[in-house]
Design a protein around this motif. Structure first.
Motif, PDB file in Angstrom:
ATOM      1  N   GLY A  33       5.269  -0.802  -2.748  1.00 22.33           N
ATOM      2  CA  GLY A  33       5.601   0.421  -2.024  1.00 22.33           C
ATOM      3  C   GLY A  33       6.756   0.292  -1.055  1.00 22.33           C
ATOM      4  N   GLN A  34       7.520  -0.780  -1.185  1.00 23.40           N
ATOM      5  CA  GLN A  34       8.639  -0.992  -0.264  1.00 23.40           C
ATOM      6  C   GLN A  34       9.932  -1.173  -1.062  1.00 23.40           C
ATOM      7  OE1 GLN A  34       8.328  -0.804   3.030  1.00 23.40           O
ATOM      8  NE2 GLN A  34      10.546  -1.010   3.175  1.00 23.40           N
ATOM      9  N   PRO A  35      10.922  -0.277  -0.888  1.00 19.81           N
ATOM     10  CA  PRO A  35      12.166  -0.445  -1.647  1.00 19.81           C
ATOM     11  C   PRO A  35      12.942  -1.669  -1.172  1.00 19.81           C
ATOM     12  CG  PRO A  35      12.391   1.347  -0.063  1.00 19.81           C
ATOM     13  CD  PRO A  35      10.951   0.917  -0.025  1.00 19.81           C
ATOM     14  N   VAL A  66      10.104   7.597  -1.047  1.00 17.35           N
ATOM     15  CA  VAL A  66      10.159   6.465  -1.985  1.00 17.35           C
ATOM     16  C   VAL A  66       8.914   5.593  -1.800  1.00 17.35           C
ATOM     17  CG1 VAL A  66      11.412   4.333  -2.525  1.00 17.35           C
ATOM     18  CG2 VAL A  66      12.670   6.468  -2.170  1.00 17.35           C
ATOM     19  N   ARG A  67       8.548   5.352  -0.556  1.00 21.90           N
ATOM     20  CA  ARG A  67       7.340   4.551  -0.292  1.00 21.90           C
ATOM     21  C   ARG A  67       6.094   5.231  -0.852  1.00 21.90           C
ATOM     22  NH1 ARG A  67       8.984   3.263   5.967  1.00 21.90           N
ATOM     23  NH2 ARG A  67       9.864   1.180   5.650  1.00 21.90           N
ATOM     24  N   GLY A  72       1.046   1.526  -4.205  1.00 21.30           N
ATOM     25  CA  GLY A  72      -0.007   1.167  -5.158  1.00 21.30           C
ATOM     26  C   GLY A  72       0.521   0.515  -6.420  1.00 21.30           C
ATOM     27  N   MET A  73       1.841   0.397  -6.546  1.00 21.60           N
ATOM     28  CA  MET A  73       2.413  -0.296  -7.704  1.00 21.60           C
ATOM     29  C   MET A  73       2.976  -1.620  -7.189  1.00 21.60           C
ATOM     30  SD  MET A  73       4.350   3.078  -9.222  1.00 21.60           S
ATOM     31  CE  MET A  73       4.766   2.622 -10.898  1.00 21.60           C
ATOM     32  N   ARG A  74       2.574  -2.704  -7.818  1.00 22.65           N
ATOM     33  CA  ARG A  74       3.042  -4.013  -7.362  1.00 22.65           C
ATOM     34  C   ARG A  74       4.563  -4.067  -7.433  1.00 22.65           C
ATOM     35  NH1 ARG A  74       4.312  -8.955  -8.913  1.00 22.65           N
ATOM     36  NH2 ARG A  74       4.375  -8.420 -11.120  1.00 22.65           N
ATOM     37  N   ARG A  75       5.077  -3.614  -8.539  1.00 23.90           N
ATOM     38  CA  ARG A  75       6.530  -3.637  -8.751  1.00 23.90           C
ATOM     39  C   ARG A  75       6.881  -2.355  -9.486  1.00 23.90           C
ATOM     40  NH1 ARG A  75       9.794  -8.737 -11.557  1.00 23.90           N
ATOM     41  NH2 ARG A  75      11.757  -8.386 -10.457  1.00 23.90           N
ATOM     42  N   PHE A 106       8.475   4.652 -11.431  1.00 25.42           N
ATOM     43  CA  PHE A 106       8.124   4.283 -12.806  1.00 25.42           C
ATOM     44  C   PHE A 106       7.620   2.845 -12.815  1.00 25.42           C
ATOM     45  CE2 PHE A 106      11.540   7.352 -12.860  1.00 25.42           C
ATOM     46  CZ  PHE A 106      11.164   8.257 -13.842  1.00 25.42           C
ATOM     47  N   GLU A 107       6.822   2.543 -13.831  1.00 24.86           N
ATOM     48  CA  GLU A 107       6.376   1.158 -14.023  1.00 24.86           C
ATOM     49  C   GLU A 107       7.586   0.255 -14.205  1.00 24.86           C
ATOM     50  OE1 GLU A 107       3.581  -0.512 -13.932  1.00 24.86           O
ATOM     51  OE2 GLU A 107       2.489   1.312 -13.364  1.00 24.86           O
ATOM     52  N   TRP A 108       7.486  -0.931 -13.684  1.00 26.95           N
ATOM     53  CA  TRP A 108       8.552  -1.914 -13.830  1.00 26.95           C
ATOM     54  C   TRP A 108       8.789  -2.203 -15.319  1.00 26.95           C
ATOM     55  CZ3 TRP A 108      12.339  -3.379 -10.994  1.00 26.95           C
ATOM     56  CH2 TRP A 108      13.054  -4.539 -11.324  1.00 26.95           C
TER      57      TRP A 108
END
Lengths: 263, 263
Positions: A33-35, A66-67, A72-75, A106-108
């Motif tokens: 959650g951190q760009p 963006v956060r 909740g998404m690791r990457r 989006f998913e990595w």
């Protein structure tokens, strides 16, 4: 997805981003959650928006969005689109337009780390980029040249296509910037007539001296190392291009840890 | 507005029309729910779609949608947008994309008939069109050049801007095609390197012989008559451009009745 801060997955069909590609965008990596490299990405976005006469969004609001989207998404990949917004039909920009701000995560994509370590196979695209100094460098929404260039090949073992301009100078990859290593020096094509000035280049310029100049395909093929770089892939050294092979990428290897450490 | 036949005013925010301008469009006139020059407009749309590898929509379905949207309006503009549809992120065209088809109708803009009769004032734009043969002629959704060119002036007495290409040849207006009358012959700039091949030109070619060639601004200023033409405005003769004035437009006048009779 958030559109002007509201969770929705649609935009107004009268948006000038759709009608004319009247807007700019950015894609960036988020972890937990951190760009990453947020300040760089925001300044690239604001610079491009200003080039089209679009007001930049509020940096804090955009960062919060963006956060929120990547939480909740690791990457994750975050994509930000900023358009001129909706307006009456016609190219003239109405006084009353309010920009539209889209934020999605989006998913990595899971690019294999071997591509960074062992290099990739690339090809030279047939399509030549048109010279338009007024739009050069801007990551705007007029991307048909990239769509057409990327549709030139379907072989999944080819990871990127090298784009030349209409005068035959090299410019960039379809989705990445180009860097050459020559005699210990880093070179990148000038982006004053076409091409996208990606945030990866801004990062690179912060850690190494990079010189931009007009470069030919012959100079690419004669380089000690050739890289494609973008904010999602990092550095992909080129192992094969147009019959030329490279087997060692020491300069790329040196930068890999700097890339991995970026925040 | 209809999106794939369903009444709605939004599109999916992941549509490639927004992300990349990956699509084409058309605007046309409707009277009492009936589009004028429908066969021409549909064939222009289908030709442009094919140039981008987009399947054309079903002609009957599209015609029904244009009629439905413009029904009840004495005189309307119909706008058709055809995009590649939604797909996963990235320039590569996914196999499974389904094109999106938008049909909307707008109130007639009410261009004064004096502009057709007495001519208009035009200006030469500073922006130069880039040369991209692969996209030349196509009315696609990458229209930032037109947006930037149209934003060069705000004086409402200037009705159109003349666009030159990066080599200095004349191409078109920001929203119209260009026609010169010289010694009784109709000439129009070649659209093989940039520009939009508008449906007006297809109509004109059906009623008069028109020769296309590389034309300079000097040839424009030396012409007997200069016209801007599009499917909404018809023919706007130029009364003033770059200090040159024209006061009579006999060739334009001769065609006015043919234009008025089109169905």
């Amino acid at each position: 997805m958030l559109v002007n801060g509201i969770a929705q997955h649609t935009i107004d069909a009268g948006d000038r981003g759709l009608a004319y590609g009247d807007g700019v965008y950015r894609t960036l990596e988020c972890r937990e959650g951190q760009p990453l490299l947020w300040d760089l990405h925001f300044s690239c976005l604001a610079r491009d928006a200003a080039s089209l006469g679009l007001p930049a969004p509020d940096a804090d609001i955009l960062l919060d969005e963006v956060r929120a989207e990547s939480a909740g998404m690791r990457r994750a990949i975050a994509k930000i689109i900023l358009t001129r917004g909706s307006g009456r039909r016609g190219y003239a920009i109405p006084d009353e337009t309010v920009p539209a701000r889209l934020v999605a995560a989006f998913e990595w994509p899971g690019y294999p780390p071997e591509w960074n370590r062992d290099g990739i196979t690339a090809r030279v695209c047939d399509l030549r980029l048109a010279l338009q100094p007024r739009l050069a460098g801007i990551k705007h929404l007029n991307r048909l040249e990239q769509v057409l260039a990327r549709s030139e090949w379907r072989d999944p073992s080819i990871r990127e296509g090298l784009l030349l301009d209409s005068e035959g100078f090299v410019v960039e990859g379809t989705m990445s910037n180009l860097v050459l290593v020559r005699g210990g020096e880093l070179l990148t094509p000038r982006l004053d007539r076409c091409g996208v000035n990606g945030c990866f280049l801004a990062w690179l310029a912060g850690v190494r001296h990079v010189r931009s100049e007009r470069l030919t395909l012959a100079e690419v093929l004669a380089a000690d190392e050739v890289w494609f770089g973008n904010s999602l892939a990092g550095i992909w050294p080129v192992a094969e291009l147009d019959g030329r092979r490279w087997t060692a990428f020491p300069a790329a290897g040196e930068l890999a840890s700097r890339w991995a450490e970026r925040r």
